[in-house]
Design an enzyme around this catalytic site. Sequence first.
Site, short mmCIF file in Angstrom:
data_model
loop_
_atom_site.label_atom_id
_atom_site.label_comp_id
_atom_site.label_asym_id
_atom_site.label_seq_id
_atom_site.Cartn_x
_atom_site.Cartn_y
_atom_site.Cartn_z
N HIS A 307 0.94 -1.27 -0.06
CA HIS A 307 0.02 -0.03 -0.06
C HIS A 307 0.84 1.30 0.01
O HIS A 307 1.89 1.14 0.68
CB HIS A 307 -1.19 0.20 1.20
CG HIS A 307 -2.20 0.93 1.10
ND1 HIS A 307 -2.02 2.10 1.42
CD2 HIS A 307 -3.47 0.71 0.68
CE1 HIS A 307 -2.98 2.84 1.36
NE2 HIS A 307 -3.90 1.92 0.87
N ASP A 364 -8.00 -4.97 -0.12
CA ASP A 364 -8.62 -6.01 -1.24
C ASP A 364 -8.23 -7.31 -1.15
O ASP A 364 -8.68 -8.21 -1.90
CB ASP A 364 -8.09 -5.48 -2.55
CG ASP A 364 -8.52 -3.98 -2.96
OD1 ASP A 364 -9.84 -3.83 -2.63
OD2 ASP A 364 -7.88 -3.07 -3.28
#
Length: 429
Positions: A307, A364
Site C-alpha cells: 500500500h 482488497d
Amino acid sequence: MSEIGVFEFQGKRYEFPVEIGTENEIAIDISKLRSKTGGVITLDPGYKNTGSCKSAITFLDGEKGILRHRGYPIEDLAKRSNFLEVAYLVIFGDLPNKEEFEKFEADVKKNSMVNEEIKDILDGFPRAAHPMGVLSSLTGALTAFHPRHAGMYSEEEMYNSITKILGKFPVLAAWSHSKNEGLPLSYSDNSLDYVENILMLMFKIPTTKYEANPIIKKAIEELLILHLDHEQNCSTSTVRLVGSSHASLFASISSGVSALWGPMHGGANQAVIEMLEEIIEDGGDVDKFIKRAKDKNDLFRLMGFGHRVYKNFDPRALIIKESAKAVLNELGVVDPALKVAKHLEEAALSDPYFIDRKLFPNVDFYSGIIYRALGIRVEMFTVMFAIGRLPGWIAQWREMHLNKEPIGRPRQLYIGVNERKCVPMSKRK
Ligand code: ACO
C-alpha cells in the site's frame, strides 16, 4: 507557529512556513517556492511526498495502522453504525441525530429513480462490457439528464446534487450488473434501507420475492463502511482534481469510478481472486508465486499486498479477514481460495522481501473472498468498492468547494527536444 522550512539553493536561503495538523503531521508550505526562487519547482512522481490539500475528513497513520473518519476509529464505525449514517458523518462532519438521519435518508430515497432514457444508453453497450466502464459512463451521463447540477456550489445546491447521486448510483451499479447477466432492470424499493435496497437491486430475480439474508446484509454493510473513504488516494484525488475545474459532481464521480477501476487501486479486489484462481489452477504452489512476485524481471505482483500509505497492517484488512472467516462459516461455503490466501499471507509475512519493504495485505486481499461467497460475480467486486467509496468522493468534492480550492494544475520538468525547425514532409529523411 514558529517553525519554518529552510531551503538553500545557489547560495541563497529561502524560508517557507510550516503547518502542523491536528495529529501533529508536519507540512512545509511550498506554494510560493516558484515565485520566490524565480522558477524552481519540486519533482515528486506519484505524489509520494506531496500534500495536495488540507482536509478534515479522514486521518490515516500508515505506520501505526490507524484510520479514523472525522475522529471516529474505523473499527467502531464498522461495528456500530450503518452505511448511510457513516456517509452522513463523512460528508457533513458529525454523526447525525435521529431527525437529521431520517431527513437525509428520505432525501436520498426521493432521488432513487433513474431516467428511463438511460436504459437506451445501457442498450448500446455489449453485454460483456465490464460493469466499471458501464458505471463510469452512466454516471457521466447523469450530467446530460440533470444539467442544472453543473456549476452549483451553494450548500443547498450541493446537498441536492449529493442526495441525487447517492440515490441513483446504486441503481446504475445494479443495472451494469443486470446487463452482464441478461436480467431485467430493477427499480429501487424505498421501503428498504439503503443497503437492503442495494442487495435487492443486485440479487432480486423477477420471479421471486427477495429477502436479504441478515448475514449477507451485515457483511455488505461492514464492507461498504470499510471502503467509505481513504483520504487522498488515486480515485479521490481524481475526483478533487476534476471537481477543481468546477466540473459537476456527477462528472467528477464518473472520473473517480474510472480511476478506481485500475488493478493497482480498487481493481485489485478482482485481480486478487484471479491471482488465487491462477495459483489453484497451477497446482497450488504458493512459494512459486512468492518467488515470481520478488523477481524484478517478472511483471507479476502479489495482488492485494502493499500500500502506498500503510507500512503496517491495513486496519481494514484485519477486520475483513475476520469477517471472511465468519461469512464462510455461517454460509457453510468452503472456498479453496481462502486456504491459498492464508497460505500466501503467511509465506509473504515471513519473507524478508516483504518484511523489508513493509508489504502487508491491504483492504482488497480478503474482500473478494467475501463477495464471492455472497454470490457476487468477480467483475462486480470493484463496483461494490465504488458504491462504498461514493460518500468519500462526495465528501472530498464538497470540502474542496467549501474551501474554495484553486484549480489543480501540477507543473512538470520538461526533458524533451530543444527548439528545432519544422521542415516540409518532402524534405524529411
Ligand atoms: N508484490 C511484489 N512487490 C511489491 C508489491 C507487490 N504487491 N507491492 C510493492 N512491491 C515492491 C515494489 O516492487 C518495490 O520494490 P523495490 O523497492 O525493490 O523497487 C517496493 O515494494 C515498493 O513498492 P512501490 O511500487 O514503490 O510502492 P507504491 O507505494 O508505489 O505502490 C501499490 C503501492 C500500487 C499498492 C503496490 O504495493 C502494488 O502494486 N500492490 C498490488 C496491487 C494492489 O493490491 N493494489 C491495491 C492497493 S489498495 C487500494 O488501492 C484500495
